[in-house]
Design a protein around this motif. Structure first.
Motif, PDB file in Angstrom:
ATOM      1  N   THR A  33       8.214  22.867   1.863  1.00  0.00           N
ATOM      2  CA  THR A  33       8.436  22.269   0.547  1.00  0.00           C
ATOM      3  C   THR A  33       7.148  21.620   0.066  1.00  0.00           C
ATOM      4  OG1 THR A  33       9.263  20.272   1.628  1.00  0.00           O
ATOM      5  CG2 THR A  33      10.899  21.875   0.882  1.00  0.00           C
ATOM      6  N   ASN A  34       6.972  21.590  -1.246  1.00  0.00           N
ATOM      7  CA  ASN A  34       5.744  21.048  -1.824  1.00  0.00           C
ATOM      8  C   ASN A  34       6.035  20.284  -3.101  1.00  0.00           C
ATOM      9  OD1 ASN A  34       3.160  22.266  -0.400  1.00  0.00           O
ATOM     10  ND2 ASN A  34       4.711  23.882  -0.441  1.00  0.00           N
ATOM     11  N   ILE A  35       5.145  19.361  -3.416  1.00  0.00           N
ATOM     12  CA  ILE A  35       5.145  18.712  -4.712  1.00  0.00           C
ATOM     13  C   ILE A  35       3.695  18.668  -5.181  1.00  0.00           C
ATOM     14  CG2 ILE A  35       4.922  16.317  -3.874  1.00  0.00           C
ATOM     15  CD1 ILE A  35       7.075  15.671  -6.087  1.00  0.00           C
ATOM     16  N   PHE A  36       3.475  18.738  -6.491  1.00  0.00           N
ATOM     17  CA  PHE A  36       2.128  18.937  -7.001  1.00  0.00           C
ATOM     18  C   PHE A  36       1.692  17.797  -7.926  1.00  0.00           C
ATOM     19  CE2 PHE A  36       4.044  23.011  -6.015  1.00  0.00           C
ATOM     20  CZ  PHE A  36       3.090  23.568  -5.187  1.00  0.00           C
ATOM     21  N   PRO A  37       0.383  17.607  -8.079  1.00  0.00           N
ATOM     22  CA  PRO A  37      -0.129  16.528  -8.932  1.00  0.00           C
ATOM     23  C   PRO A  37       0.416  16.558 -10.357  1.00  0.00           C
ATOM     24  CG  PRO A  37      -1.905  17.415  -7.605  1.00  0.00           C
ATOM     25  CD  PRO A  37      -0.716  18.303  -7.362  1.00  0.00           C
ATOM     26  N   THR A  38       0.602  17.765 -10.926  1.00  0.00           N
ATOM     27  CA  THR A  38       1.102  17.865 -12.295  1.00  0.00           C
ATOM     28  C   THR A  38       2.504  17.286 -12.431  1.00  0.00           C
ATOM     29  OG1 THR A  38       1.828  20.123 -11.783  1.00  0.00           O
ATOM     30  CG2 THR A  38      -0.288  19.867 -12.944  1.00  0.00           C
ATOM     31  N   VAL A  39       3.260  17.299 -11.319  1.00  0.00           N
ATOM     32  CA  VAL A  39       4.606  16.726 -11.313  1.00  0.00           C
ATOM     33  C   VAL A  39       4.536  15.223 -11.060  1.00  0.00           C
ATOM     34  CG1 VAL A  39       6.851  16.720 -10.157  1.00  0.00           C
ATOM     35  CG2 VAL A  39       5.661  18.888 -10.556  1.00  0.00           C
ATOM     36  N   VAL A  40       3.776  14.825 -10.039  1.00  0.00           N
ATOM     37  CA  VAL A  40       3.682  13.419  -9.652  1.00  0.00           C
ATOM     38  C   VAL A  40       3.162  12.560 -10.797  1.00  0.00           C
ATOM     39  CG1 VAL A  40       2.526  11.777  -8.107  1.00  0.00           C
ATOM     40  CG2 VAL A  40       3.443  13.914  -7.196  1.00  0.00           C
ATOM     41  N   GLN A  41       2.188  13.059 -11.539  1.00  0.00           N
ATOM     42  CA  GLN A  41       1.598  12.256 -12.612  1.00  0.00           C
ATOM     43  C   GLN A  41       2.585  11.934 -13.738  1.00  0.00           C
ATOM     44  OE1 GLN A  41      -1.651  14.337 -14.452  1.00  0.00           O
ATOM     45  NE2 GLN A  41      -0.319  15.801 -15.513  1.00  0.00           N
ATOM     46  N   GLU A  42       3.698  12.674 -13.787  1.00  0.00           N
ATOM     47  CA  GLU A  42       4.714  12.447 -14.823  1.00  0.00           C
ATOM     48  C   GLU A  42       5.794  11.455 -14.383  1.00  0.00           C
ATOM     49  OE1 GLU A  42       4.493  13.621 -17.861  1.00  0.00           O
ATOM     50  OE2 GLU A  42       2.676  14.783 -17.425  1.00  0.00           O
ATOM     51  N   PHE A  43       5.732  10.984 -13.137  1.00  0.00           N
ATOM     52  CA  PHE A  43       6.724  10.010 -12.674  1.00  0.00           C
ATOM     53  C   PHE A  43       6.527   8.687 -13.399  1.00  0.00           C
ATOM     54  CE2 PHE A  43       7.251  11.998  -8.153  1.00  0.00           C
ATOM     55  CZ  PHE A  43       7.943  13.065  -8.712  1.00  0.00           C
ATOM     56  N   PRO A  44       7.624   7.954 -13.664  1.00  0.00           N
ATOM     57  CA  PRO A  44       7.511   6.653 -14.330  1.00  0.00           C
ATOM     58  C   PRO A  44       6.652   5.688 -13.517  1.00  0.00           C
ATOM     59  CG  PRO A  44       9.789   7.385 -14.285  1.00  0.00           C
ATOM     60  CD  PRO A  44       9.032   8.319 -13.400  1.00  0.00           C
ATOM     61  N   MET A  45       5.893   4.853 -14.214  1.00  0.00           N
ATOM     62  CA  MET A  45       5.039   3.849 -13.574  1.00  0.00           C
ATOM     63  C   MET A  45       5.337   2.494 -14.208  1.00  0.00           C
ATOM     64  SD  MET A  45       2.759   3.865 -11.144  1.00  0.00           S
ATOM     65  CE  MET A  45       1.148   3.345 -10.546  1.00  0.00           C
ATOM     66  N   ILE A  46       5.704   1.531 -13.394  1.00  0.00           N
ATOM     67  CA  ILE A  46       6.053   0.203 -13.906  1.00  0.00           C
ATOM     68  C   ILE A  46       4.836  -0.435 -14.575  1.00  0.00           C
ATOM     69  CG2 ILE A  46       6.816  -2.115 -13.255  1.00  0.00           C
ATOM     70  CD1 ILE A  46       8.422  -0.803 -10.987  1.00  0.00           C
ATOM     71  N   ASP A  47       5.023  -0.908 -15.790  1.00  0.00           N
ATOM     72  CA  ASP A  47       3.924  -1.468 -16.577  1.00  0.00           C
ATOM     73  C   ASP A  47       4.146  -2.958 -16.801  1.00  0.00           C
ATOM     74  OD1 ASP A  47       1.730  -1.794 -18.185  1.00  0.00           O
ATOM     75  OD2 ASP A  47       2.686  -1.011 -20.003  1.00  0.00           O
ATOM     76  N   ILE A  48       3.575  -3.758 -15.926  1.00  0.00           N
ATOM     77  CA  ILE A  48       3.620  -5.209 -16.075  1.00  0.00           C
ATOM     78  C   ILE A  48       2.196  -5.739 -15.886  1.00  0.00           C
ATOM     79  CG2 ILE A  48       6.013  -5.477 -15.318  1.00  0.00           C
ATOM     80  CD1 ILE A  48       4.958  -6.251 -12.539  1.00  0.00           C
ATOM     81  N   PRO A  49       1.906  -6.946 -16.337  1.00  0.00           N
ATOM     82  CA  PRO A  49       0.553  -7.503 -16.199  1.00  0.00           C
ATOM     83  C   PRO A  49       0.082  -7.523 -14.743  1.00  0.00           C
ATOM     84  CG  PRO A  49       1.845  -8.851 -17.700  1.00  0.00           C
ATOM     85  CD  PRO A  49       2.794  -7.862 -17.092  1.00  0.00           C
ATOM     86  N   ILE A  50      -1.225  -7.398 -14.568  1.00  0.00           N
ATOM     87  CA  ILE A  50      -1.835  -7.399 -13.240  1.00  0.00           C
ATOM     88  C   ILE A  50      -1.437  -8.656 -12.454  1.00  0.00           C
ATOM     89  CG2 ILE A  50      -4.019  -7.523 -11.974  1.00  0.00           C
ATOM     90  CD1 ILE A  50      -3.714  -4.808 -13.053  1.00  0.00           C
ATOM     91  N   GLU A  51      -1.358  -9.792 -13.154  1.00  0.00           N
ATOM     92  CA  GLU A  51      -1.018 -11.045 -12.491  1.00  0.00           C
ATOM     93  C   GLU A  51       0.392 -10.969 -11.890  1.00  0.00           C
ATOM     94  OE1 GLU A  51      -4.129 -11.460 -15.398  1.00  0.00           O
ATOM     95  OE2 GLU A  51      -2.029 -10.814 -15.657  1.00  0.00           O
ATOM     96  N   GLU A  52       1.326 -10.386 -12.619  1.00  0.00           N
ATOM     97  CA  GLU A  52       2.691 -10.233 -12.108  1.00  0.00           C
ATOM     98  C   GLU A  52       2.735  -9.249 -10.945  1.00  0.00           C
ATOM     99  OE1 GLU A  52       5.972  -9.729 -14.827  1.00  0.00           O
ATOM    100  OE2 GLU A  52       4.785 -10.591 -16.460  1.00  0.00           O
ATOM    101  N   GLN A  53       1.936  -8.193 -11.061  1.00  0.00           N
ATOM    102  CA  GLN A  53       1.860  -7.222  -9.964  1.00  0.00           C
ATOM    103  C   GLN A  53       1.417  -7.926  -8.680  1.00  0.00           C
ATOM    104  OE1 GLN A  53      -0.515  -3.750 -10.912  1.00  0.00           O
ATOM    105  NE2 GLN A  53       0.226  -3.714 -13.028  1.00  0.00           N
ATOM    106  N   GLN A  54       0.405  -8.789  -8.817  1.00  0.00           N
ATOM    107  CA  GLN A  54      -0.119  -9.478  -7.640  1.00  0.00           C
ATOM    108  C   GLN A  54       0.910 -10.428  -7.054  1.00  0.00           C
ATOM    109  OE1 GLN A  54      -3.217  -8.833  -6.164  1.00  0.00           O
ATOM    110  NE2 GLN A  54      -2.194  -9.987  -4.537  1.00  0.00           N
ATOM    111  N   CYS A  55       1.703 -11.085  -7.897  1.00  0.00           N
ATOM    112  CA  CYS A  55       2.752 -11.988  -7.402  1.00  0.00           C
ATOM    113  C   CYS A  55       3.762 -11.230  -6.546  1.00  0.00           C
ATOM    114  CB  CYS A  55       3.457 -12.667  -8.579  1.00  0.00           C
ATOM    115  SG  CYS A  55       2.489 -13.954  -9.376  1.00  0.00           S
TER     116      CYS A  55
END
Length: 476
Positions: free
Chosen positions: A416-438
């Motif tokens: 089985t395989n997964i490819f960069p073109t698929v992975v790059q479309e996955f949702p990415m949580i968008d919160i401030p860097i400061e919150e990410q660090q917390c």
């Protein structure tokens, strides 16, 4: 430089069936003087009995060598053939091929692979219902099993390593090798005489260890808990939907994906639920935070390996425990690393396994400038900008993200395989860097607490070894 020299007759070497020539083995054989107990007088090797899959018709626990730590504590996988999943698929396949044994209280398991890591297991009432891989040698002691188990970790250890096979890679051990062990009669008789006192001390320490182990949590559980609390991930509903094997789909559900995916796994309600939950908190995708396109690694040939090189080859196997493990990594030649410099890693890179059941989807964060490595062709490199790499790494380890890998991967069987073109479309949580660090700090704080507990357990285990050694040295 000191050099060990030993003279052995050719007839001695030829008398050994496999013509062993390693120094430690022959040194061990020559020092076996005086009164001894043979291996068969103290132990028996338990023959493997076939376990039918019909016996595993509900939830059960299974343990491989990698699920055992250096203290001999086991962290088994919870399996159920009715609920197979991506991360544990490799376990199911091995079991189907017969790689499974049952045990009983007071049995001892010795790892056939890398016995020097002390991944030896004592079977107690807490773990006697666990099934184990047959990559363990299964022993049953004929006397004082608890004490003899700890002897393998202390006074027997050097002998065990001496009779192990020292190849070009890591040491290995087989049942016939183990039968070569001899035990000093005076030492065994001394332990037998003092077994009641020794056992009472061991039991007291083991009770404290059991209390500490109840506080241990798997890192994946810690990560999921923190993300669930912060973002409202509903893992209860998610688990319920994953168990649902029957659901309806519209024709438009098939036509609305670019490559006409028809698999039931791809269209599961659980996948739609995860996407729904993430889309409610972010409209960003991984591709929005890339500093450069996701790229696949470099392929390699046997002649490209060389102990004279400066770079590791970062394969799927080296990141299977969620971090890069240099112990299991091969070294590549300088010529190869120079030619593949564009496939090298740097600090804050995330390496994701893109193939193979049991490893696909696993990630490792390159957290040091001192790691020189070329990442393999069955992995991909993710470099981010304006994003905390540790937060991304922990997010990629969540059950939600890993489920995306499971439903979007393609192929049959282990291919089985997964490819960069698929992975790059996955949702990415968008919160401030400061919150990410917390959030990163919270996860690391909880992991640090777990490490402290593990360290205390290691110290207690060491005390048991000391008790046995002191009894032998005292000689009373």
């Amino acid at each position: 430089m000191n050099m060990n020299i030993q003279t052995i007759d050719i007839s001695t070497i030829s008398a050994e069936k496999t013509l062993r020539q390693d120094y430690d083995y022959h040194k061990y054989k020559t020092k076996l003087n005086g009164l001894i107990y043979s291996f068969s007088e103290l132990f028996e090797i338990v023959p493997k009995s076939k376990i039918a899959l019909s016996q595993l018709n509900q939830q059960f626990r299974y343990c491989e060598i990698s699920d055992v730590d250096k203290n001999g504590d086991v962290f088994p996988q919870i399996l159920n053939f009715e609920e197979r999943n991506l991360l544990q698929e490799n376990y199911y396949k091995k079991i189907e091929k017969g790689d499974i044994i049952s045990v009983q209280k007071d049995d001892i398991l010795i790892s056939k692979i890398r016995p020097n890591l002390k991944k030896y297991v004592r079977i107690t009432k807490e773990n006697e219902d666990i099934y184990f891989t047959s990559a363990f040698i299964h022993l049953r002691a004929k006397m004082m099993p608890e004490i003899l188990y700890y002897c393998f970790r202390s006074s027997f250890y050097d002998s065990l390593i001496a009779i192990s096979r020292q190849g070009k890679g890591y040491p290995t051990l087989n049942e016939n090798d183990l039968k070569l062990l001899k035990f000093d009669k005076k030492t065994i008789d001394l332990l037998f005489k003092n077994q009641k006192l020794i056992k009472s001390k061991i039991d007291s320490i083991e009770e404290r260890v059991r209390e500490l182990k109840k506080q241990l949590l798997n890192e994946s559980i810690i990560i999921d808990n923190v993300f669930s609390q912060r973002f409202g991930f509903d893992y209860t509903q998610f688990s319920k939907l994953k168990k649902n094997k029957q659901f309806d789909c519209k024709q438009s559900d098939f036509s609305n994906n670019p490559d006409l995916r028809f698999s039931a796994k791809f269209h599961r309600n659980a996948g739609a639920f995860v996407m729904e939950q993430l889309n409610a908190i972010t409209d960003k995708k991984i591709k929005h935070f890339l500093s450069e396109p996701i790229v696949l690694g470099a392929s390699i040939s046997p002649e490209d390996y060389s102990d004279e090189g400066d770079y590791y080859y970062i394969s799927m196997a080296t990141i299977k425990d969620w971090y890069f493990n240099p112990e299991g990594a091969s070294i590549v030649s300088k010529k190869y690393s120079n030619a593949k410099s564009e496939k090298s890693v740097q600090k804050n890179d995330i390496i994701l396994a893109r193939s193979g059941e049991g490893t696909i989807g696993k990630v490792a964060l390159i957290n040091s400038d001192e790691i020189n490595g070329i990442f393999a062709d069955f992995t991909m490199r993710i470099r981010l900008k304006d994003y905390n790499p540790e937060f991304a790494y922990f997010y990629f380890r969540t059950s939600y993200f890993q489920y995306f890998v499971e439903i979007y991967k393609k192929g049959l069987g282990n291919n089985t395989n997964i490819f960069p073109t698929v992975v790059q479309e996955f949702p990415m949580i968008d919160i401030p860097i400061e919150e990410q660090q917390c959030i990163v700090n919270e996860i690391k704080l909880q992991i640090k607490k777990q490490d402290k507990i593990k360290s205390e357990i290691s110290e207690l285990r060491a005390k048991i070894d000391e008790i046995i050694e002191e009894t032998i040295i005292r000689g009373e």
